[in-house]
Design an enzyme around this catalytic site. Sequence first.
Site, PDB file in Angstrom:
ATOM      1  N   LYS A 130       0.737  -1.402   0.076  1.00 66.43           N
ATOM      2  CA  LYS A 130       0.438   0.103   0.061  1.00 66.43           C
ATOM      3  C   LYS A 130       1.171   1.063   0.321  1.00 66.43           C
ATOM      4  CE  LYS A 130      -3.429   1.914   2.598  1.00 66.43           C
ATOM      5  NZ  LYS A 130      -4.498   1.612   4.002  1.00 66.43           N
ATOM      6  N   SER A 205      -8.990   1.279   2.103  1.00 68.87           N
ATOM      7  CA  SER A 205      -8.823   1.997   1.738  1.00 68.87           C
ATOM      8  C   SER A 205      -7.555   1.666   1.631  1.00 68.87           C
ATOM      9  CB  SER A 205      -7.957   3.195   3.095  1.00 68.87           C
ATOM     10  OG  SER A 205      -7.177   2.843   3.842  1.00 68.87           O
ATOM     11  N   SER A 229     -10.070  -1.216   6.692  1.00 72.08           N
ATOM     12  CA  SER A 229      -9.214  -0.745   5.448  1.00 72.08           C
ATOM     13  C   SER A 229      -8.865  -1.978   4.333  1.00 72.08           C
ATOM     14  CB  SER A 229      -8.682   0.332   5.897  1.00 72.08           C
ATOM     15  OG  SER A 229      -8.908   1.783   5.662  1.00 72.08           O
TER      16      SER A 229
END
Length: 573
Positions: A130, A205, A229
């Site tokens: 990420k 996310s 997330s």
Amino acid sequence: MTDWQARCAQRKQSQLDSIPKEWLIDAPPAKQMNVMQIPKQCGLLSIRELEITETVDIEIILEKLASAEWSSVEVTTAFYKRAIIAQQLTNCLTEIFVERALQRAKELDDILQATGKVSGPLHGLPISLKDQFTMKGLETIMGYVGWIGRYAESDCVLVEILYECGAVPFVRTNVPQTLMWGETYNHVFGRTLNPYNTYLTAGGSSGGEGALVAIKGSPLGVGTDIGGSLRIPSAFCGLYTLRPSYERLPYCGAVNALEGQESISSVLGPMANSISGVKLFTKAMIDAKPWLKDPMAIRKEWADKEYELAYHGGGKKLCFGIMWDNGVVRPHPPLHRAMLITKRALEVAGHIVLDWEPHRHLEIYKNSETIFVADGGEDYRMSCNISGEPLIQSMLPEEGGHETTLEEPYVKRLVGPPYHRTTYELWNLHKEKRELRKSHLDHWEATASRTGTGRPIDAIISPAVAYAAVPHGLNTDSFYTTLCNAMDYATSVFPVTFVDANLDHRHPPHEFYNHEDEAIYNLYDSGLFDGCPVGLQLIGRTQEEEAVIAMTETVDRALRLQEKVNDTSKSSN
């Protein structure tokens, strides 16, 4: 264009320029929403590269790398090419650094050839990250225009340990502006799409990771979770994941939104197409003794005793509680069917399944969300003000968005203005959170009176989200996931089934808990969600990662065995 828009266009073009031209493919027809098969059909990947990237059991990949049957260079190249296909189909990547990754892979191949030994438990394995996880010399934009050109001077601790373990970090993935959305869109890189249906969101996310790993553009990804997330994109994209307890895995050096907010810690975890990947990553990180590099990491070694479920009857007869409904938002029909499937599979395997009674969920959710907005949005505004970009207020597309009846998410009414809290008010929220954690612990312990095992319920099974992947801009539910962040419960997500329009008919109207529950009920259309993955979460106790992984393996085995029985039954009929 304004200055910030010009910077976005320039950065997006530089990203495109970083893709080898021979890896570009023809775009599928606009009407083709499911793009999962494009990597097999586009002609870019060789038969051997397809074999490599279609291998979802990471133990097998590592075995072939360790024996030199597959080299790290060819494995990294295969996944890189597939990641670039995924990027063209779903817009899931941020940083692309092909030469750097292949150079790292070659170094590992050379070490293996020279010494006959692997460089660590993750030797030669490509791993996607990420966009929060800083890598020396690479930009860390994290969805903010003002962060374009912000190059990391050092690796974060996670990346340091990945190198020590022999891994090959090879791409970084897209996030939403502010990180605090259950969807993935920002002004710099744009919107990430769900490969099962590009009309729908991949979640957030960690949505870039979700889309990439789902289409098998990465064997293993690392995301983060502060309110769901990791689990939301994993559920939407048919993946396995682990939301570990606070500070069990090393976060030091990674960038974040709301830095300094320590009431509810953001945590990192793996995302993979197999539960073996979740276990291998988690054990490798813990065995590396992250507390020697991250002062916040808890000094707790991997416990084989806990993985063997010593505190859960040895795993022979587990008792699970099923949360059919949390009393805030009722799940859509496919989620209810997934829970029924799981209950039946576990009972056939000899385990006990009881109904879980939700406990003070709305109070827990309100407390958490009030903590998250205690700065009144100052953190987001300051990051946006660097470039002058506007703060994103809605994830709805400007054109072609799906119709919604939800005028205002329930959380806004629940928390209510003024959002800014004084230090004293924040302390009182912390006090309330401690009381809620104690209350929920007592509620869980009290289940010992009805399990018949002499123990409380071993784990809770529930939806991670009230629905399968929804159209862009409509993911509002984090009631099921935030519970675990607030209580700090180690939690996994595992895939169960897919939405089936022939089976998942709309439920009759119920007495709605609130206006968002009603809007979510009205959103359901089996045709819209048909074919989407349906996942559930398994909720364990604090600092119980090993047991949660083991119990998830137990559930997964039961589900796959039941699948085989059903398939055999269908064949005989």
